[in-house]
Design a protein around this motif. Structure first.
Motif, PDB file in Angstrom:
ATOM      1  N   ASN A   1       0.822  -1.202   0.000  1.00  0.00           N
ATOM      2  CA  ASN A   1       0.000   0.000   0.000  1.00  0.00           C
ATOM      3  C   ASN A   1       0.865   1.265   0.000  1.00  0.00           C
ATOM      4  O   ASN A   1       0.523   2.256  -0.641  1.00  0.00           O
TER       5      ASN A   1
ATOM      6  N   ARG B   1      -4.732   3.642  -8.765  1.00  0.00           N
ATOM      7  CA  ARG B   1      -5.777   3.706  -7.753  1.00  0.00           C
ATOM      8  C   ARG B   1      -6.620   2.445  -7.778  1.00  0.00           C
ATOM      9  O   ARG B   1      -6.998   1.904  -6.737  1.00  0.00           O
ATOM     10  N   ARG B   2      -6.905   1.967  -8.984  1.00  0.00           N
ATOM     11  CA  ARG B   2      -7.717   0.750  -9.111  1.00  0.00           C
ATOM     12  C   ARG B   2      -6.992  -0.455  -8.518  1.00  0.00           C
ATOM     13  O   ARG B   2      -7.607  -1.306  -7.889  1.00  0.00           O
ATOM     14  N   LEU B   3      -5.690  -0.508  -8.723  1.00  0.00           N
ATOM     15  CA  LEU B   3      -4.902  -1.617  -8.176  1.00  0.00           C
ATOM     16  C   LEU B   3      -5.012  -1.665  -6.649  1.00  0.00           C
ATOM     17  O   LEU B   3      -4.940  -2.732  -6.040  1.00  0.00           O
ATOM     18  N   ALA B   4      -5.180  -0.481  -6.049  1.00  0.00           N
ATOM     19  CA  ALA B   4      -5.213  -0.435  -4.581  1.00  0.00           C
ATOM     20  C   ALA B   4      -6.537  -0.899  -4.014  1.00  0.00           C
ATOM     21  O   ALA B   4      -6.664  -1.093  -2.805  1.00  0.00           O
ATOM     22  N   GLY B   5      -7.534  -1.071  -4.883  1.00  0.00           N
ATOM     23  CA  GLY B   5      -8.826  -1.582  -4.427  1.00  0.00           C
ATOM     24  C   GLY B   5      -9.508  -0.633  -3.456  1.00  0.00           C
ATOM     25  O   GLY B   5      -9.619   0.561  -3.710  1.00  0.00           O
ATOM     26  N   ASP B   6      -9.921  -1.186  -2.291  1.00  0.00           N
ATOM     27  CA  ASP B   6     -10.681  -0.390  -1.333  1.00  0.00           C
ATOM     28  C   ASP B   6      -9.807   0.527  -0.490  1.00  0.00           C
ATOM     29  O   ASP B   6     -10.314   1.410   0.188  1.00  0.00           O
TER      30      ASP B   6
END
Lengths: 176, 572, 278
Positions: A14, A65-70
């Motif tokens: 993260n 950002r999408r890779l980081a999910g929630d």
């Protein structure tokens, strides 16, 4: 001046995503500022180039950002993604702007930013202990390498301008 | 092909296009060929790379005002050119040259009915190694105005002298290309042949003329604090004062600048500074000191748009009030105003002479229009006015610095003169110069300082009085040229108008004004202010013996001859 | 100064107005603007409670480029104006922006007294060793041999040490930054704003148009070798030996800020009128 002293600490996946995201977001902001400068200073060709670059960086940022999910990557970035002097990929590029700059100059500016980002991610690959971090950093290295190649390809389209590119016969204006 | 007494051209461009340099070259070429001209610039708010327009009027006779309309407008590009809409008037008689790759011509062009011809200046420049669109434009302009390539190449070659032969060749190629492209363009206006003259031709700005006038008048010290649009006066003086053994000192602010020149003058060296409205405001207190202590100084105020920070790059006449009425107490002093670029030289020289002779501060009200416009004119003749301070040399007995004399001017002892020691003071003082609060001394010194100015014979230079007729146009400063031109046009309408433009604004000249207005039945006051400062000044100091109309407008737009002519014609 | 314990989530973008600066591309002041907005965001200041006061010059254009309150005043007097504002409105965060011309030349006298008075505010001087707005005259920090149209061959007058003058005059916080490192500058600005009393931050901000030689500053600046001191004598020695390129917080003092008592009082006018009663 230590090469790594100013870099943010990346201890987890993260962390890495947050820092990568911040690099892109800072680049978007930088390119828009440059586009605004070109607009104010009557250099419409460069306005378009910088807006295009801003858009491209924005897309990369969204992918990350999408890779980081929630996970709240934006908030986390604000906390940890701070570059010190000389290390931030978006540092000092703006000082090489010029009101008569040409597309070649804009691409050189972009290239130096991409190269710095690439070097940073390479250093993460080399020093990370967490295999997930290492793997993600390696992906980011591939991504940045593609960006560098793209800029090189674009540069082939725009020749280096001749020596008199900044020649302005008119004097400066005193506004106050 | 009409042979016209005057032709006007404007060239617009941005971001390094070099529009101003192009127009400057045309001015120089025209001057070398024997014509007169006036070149004004207008620019956007950027420090570099902004949109810029060079406005040029060429004529057979001296040019002191802008045209009502431009004959030729070349747009190297039209980026942000809408900003200049109100200043660059075009109409159906105007030829506009536009680059199809230069953006959309602004509304002022599209709605004007002007003939627009497209020339691909950018592409033509690209075809030349090192080529630049403004050289193409220069070639086009030269052809249309009737210059030869050689005539416009000379000034370009001079400007590129240290940039290498490649740059010079590229420019020549660009000029030739533009010249060739203009061959098919119909433009039936030509300047009438120049009046032959053996006088030397000069190219200079009002600010440069001011600076030279100061040196001719005897100034040998200047204190400098930069401010738009006066800085060029100081930058010209810096090396040139040094060449003649004088000194320029950069001050930390205007408070320091005015006090520095008072100090210099007290020590015997005539001194000057140059500023604009905001700086003059700071200098007011010390000007009172110079008045009271009877120390000559010259302060040039190159007026700009006000109030406060205002419009630093535009002209206006709004500092009249502070120049004349700004000092606290009753502190009469000299206020003068040049009427054209060339007149900046004479008026500053005369102001220096008067300040030195009358031992009083002189404020010279120039303005941005004259200060920063460049004129092609004949070398101004030398005039005899050189600072003539009454200096005490052989001093015996008690020295009275402020002795009551017949003409009100007392001998000034310069430090170093034995027996002449005195302390200059802003405190009310006796003849000896020592402080007093007595009624007699106060009155006597107030009378002295007023009378020395009022009773002086200023001669005919106090104003330009031209023409006869029962309508008088009273104006001042940079509007004088437009008023003159308007009066000339009115004459062809059968209206006899005279122009009265005071060069000396303070002290007032009631007898001379009365003589100038003899027989007048209508008075048109013209000024570039919002608050009618000049009209109110006239009413305060003069009897105006006829009905008065006031045509006034604040900056930034200049008041043209056409507008004044219309105001004259409408008043039957 | 109104800093929430947990700052609300302001981003730097919240402090930028949409007015596009007229600064030349390449100007160091673009970075300074970034630092301002980052510092304000760091502190979580409410834009409406910040006032940026300036004088005249390129640096002084900055208020309009922020989303805070601003005052673009006359040349050299911003410190005086800011003092009047802050003593009557101690609740506001007051940041004064100036340049080496506006601040050290015409503003020099006010600089001295602002340091002495020590009202709680932050004074930022964007130093580019030149008068940029009026096209290139020397400033009080320009090298003596620097050739300009107004001073052919240079002024022959050495620059002064603004940081030493600030220390001697009583400034309570003294720092130097380099505009090119926007994050480090933002950190220093935040610290300066937090620090009570008169905080003075000089930011080396190159002028791309009139001092292209200042591109070299990037390689000349270095982090100050020693941490900030609160010992005035020590600071004086360090600053006198300083070559103008040491970056960081150099002095933190302990003076109490000047703030006259004001606000509610239980005396009304009739009490005052007693003076006149027979």
């Amino acid at each position: 001046m230590s090469k790594t002293s100013g870099n943010p600490k990346v201890a987890s996946l993260n962390d890495l995503l947050a820092v990568a995201y911040q690099i892109e977001i800072d680049a978007v902001d930088r390119y828009h500022v440059l586009a605004d400068q070109m607009e104010t200073h009557n250099n419409p060709e460069l306005v378009k180039i910088f807006r295009d670059l801003a858009r491209a960086e924005g897309i990369h940022g969204e992918e990350i950002r999408r890779l980081a999910g929630d996970f709240d990557i934006v908030g986390h970035a604000r906390k940890i993604a701070r570059f010190g002097r000389g290390e931030s990929p978006e540092e000092a590029d703006m000082s090489s702007a010029h009101y008569m700059m040409t597309p070649w100059h804009a691409l050189q500016l972009s290239l130096s930013g991409e190269k710095r980002a690439l070097a940073y991610f390479i250093s993460i690959v080399e020093t990370a202990r967490d295999p997930k971090v290492k793997a993600m950093a390696a992906e980011l290295v591939l991504e940045e390498t593609e960006h560098v190649d793209l800029v090189h390809r674009l540069l082939r389209r725009y020749p280096q301008p001749d020596q008199g590119w900044a020649e302005d016969l008119d004097p400066a204006a005193s506004q106050e | 092909m009409a042979a016209l007494p005057s032709i006007s051209i404007a060239i617009v461009g941005s971001g390094g296009a070099g529009a101003l340099t192009t127009v400057d070259c045309l001015l120089e070429a025209a001057s070398a060929a024997g014509w007169h001209g006036l070149f004004t610039r207008t620019m956007g708010p950027q420090i570099r790379g902004g949109e810029a327009a060079g406005l040029l009027r060429l004529a057979v006779h001296p040019v002191e005002s802008l045209p009502d309309q431009f004959d030729l407008l070349i747009g190297i590009d039209w980026l942000n050119a809408h900003r200049f809409g109100a200043e660059i008037k075009v109409g159906p008689q105007t030829l506009v040259i536009s680059d199809p790759r230069g953006g959309e011509p602004p509304p002022m062009v599209k709605q004007s009915g002007a003939r627009v011809i497209e020339v691909p200046m950018k592409d033509m420049a690209k075809a030349i190694p090192g080529g630049r669109p403004n050289m193409i434009a220069l070639g086009i302009a030269s052809r249309l105005m009737g210059f030869t390539i050689e005539q416009v190449f000379v000034p370009i070659e001079k400007r590129l002298a240290d940039k290498g032969s490649a740059a010079i060749e590229a420019s020549l190629a660009g000029i030739k290309a533009g010249f060739g492209a203009a061959a098919d363009i119909e433009f039936d206006k030509r300047l009438a042949k120049p009046v032959p003259s053996t006088a030397r031709r000069w190219l200079l700005s009002g600010n440069e003329a001011t600076a030279l006038g100061a040196l001719r008048g005897g100034i040998r010290f200047a204190a400098a604090y930069p401010i738009t649009p006066a800085t060029e006066i100081l930058e010209w003086l810096a090396p040139n004062l040094a060449k003649i053994g004088g000194t320029l000192l950069q001050a930390e602010d205007e408070l320091a600048a005015i006090n520095m020149i008072i100090g210099s003058s007290y020590g015997g060296t005539p001194a000057l500074t140059a500023t604009s409205g905001p700086g003059l405001s700071l200098m007011i207190e010390a000007l009172g000191l110079a008045t009271s202590a009877e120390i000559p100084v010259v302060v040039v105020d190159v007026m700009r748009g006000g109030p406060s920070t205002g419009i630093p790059t535009k002209s206006e006449q709004g500092d009249l009030n502070i120049a004349i009425f700004g000092l606290h107490g009753d502190a009469p002093h000299l206020v003068l105003a040049p009427q054209s670029v060339g007149d900046c030289l004479f008026t500053t020289q005369w102001a220096t002479y008067l300040a030195e002779t009358l031992q009083a501060p002189a404020i010279v009200l120039s303005d941005q229009f004259m200060g920063q416009s460049r004129a092609a004119l004949e070398r101004p003749a030398d005039v005899a006015f050189i600072g003539a301070r009454a200096i005490a040399t052989e001093i015996s007995g008690v020295y009275k610095r402020h002795a009551l004399t017949a003409n009100g001017v007392s001998l000034m002892a310069i430090p170093g003169t034995r027996g002449g020691q005195y302390t200059a003071d802003g405190l009310t003082h006796s003849e000896r110069g020592t402080p007093t609060s007595g009624a007699d001394d106060h009155l006597a010194q107030l009378d002295k300082r007023r009378d020395k100015l009022d009773h002086f014979n200023f001669g005919d230079h106090w104003a330009s009085v031209e023409g006869a007729g029962d309508l008088a146009v009273i104006t001042w400063g940079s509007l004088t040229g437009a008023a003159r031109e308007a009066a000339g046009r009115a004459k062809t309408d059968g209206i006899d108008a005279r122009v009265v433009a005071p060069r000396l604004l303070a002290p007032a000249r009631p007898e001379q004004m009365m003589a100038a207005l003899e027989g007048v039945k209508r008075i048109l006051v013209v000024e570039q202010t919002h608050g009618r400062q000049f009209h109110k000044y006239l009413r305060a100091h003069y009897d105006l013996p006829a009905p008065v109309r006031v045509f006034h407008r604040p900056g930034p737009l200049p008041i043209t001859a056409g507008e004044i002519h219309r105001a004259i014609a409408e008043w039957r | 100064m109104n800093i929430a314990v947990t700052p609300p989530a302001y981003t730097p973008a919240d402090y930028k107005s949409d007015v596009k600066p007229i600064w030349c591309p390449g100007c160091g002041d673009y970075h300074v603007l970034m630092s301002f907005t980052r510092a304000f965001a760091q502190l979580g200041l409410m834009p409406e409670e910040v006032v940026v006061v300036s004088g005249i010059g390129c640096s002084s254009r900055i208020p309009a480029y922020t989303n805070c309150y601003g005052f673009h005043g006359v040349h050299g007097r911003s410190l005086a104006l800011a003092a009047g504002l802050k003593v009557t409105r101690p609740d506001l965060t007051v940041v004064v922006a100036s340049g080496d011309g506006d601040g050290y030349s015409i503003g020099g006298n006010h600089f001295l007294h602002a340091c002495r008075r020590n009202v709680d505010m932050t004074y930022v001087v964007m130093d580019n060793h030149i008068y940029g707005m009026t096209k290139g005259q020397p400033s009080p920090t320009t090298e003596p041999e620097f050739d300009t149209a107004l001073t052919p061959g240079g002024t022959k007058v050495p620059p002064f040490h603004p940081l030493v003058v600030a220390l001697a005059s009583g400034a309570n916080f003294i720092a130097r930054c380099y505009s090119g490192d926007a994050n480090a500058t933002a950190d220093v600005l935040a610290a300066a704003i937090r620090h009570p009393g008169f905080s003075f931050v000089e930011i080396l901000s190159p002028c791309v148009t009139f001092r292209p030689d200042e591109k070299a500053w990037k390689d000349l600046v270095r982090p100050a070798a020693v941490a900030a001191t609160s010992d005035q004598a020590k600071a004086a020695r360090r600053l006198m030996a300083d070559d103008g390129f040491n970056i960081g917080i150099l002095y933190r003092g302990n003076r109490t800020p000047f703030q006259p008592a004001s606000g509610a009082s239980d005396i009304d006018l009739s009490a005052l009128e007693k003076d006149f009663e027979l």
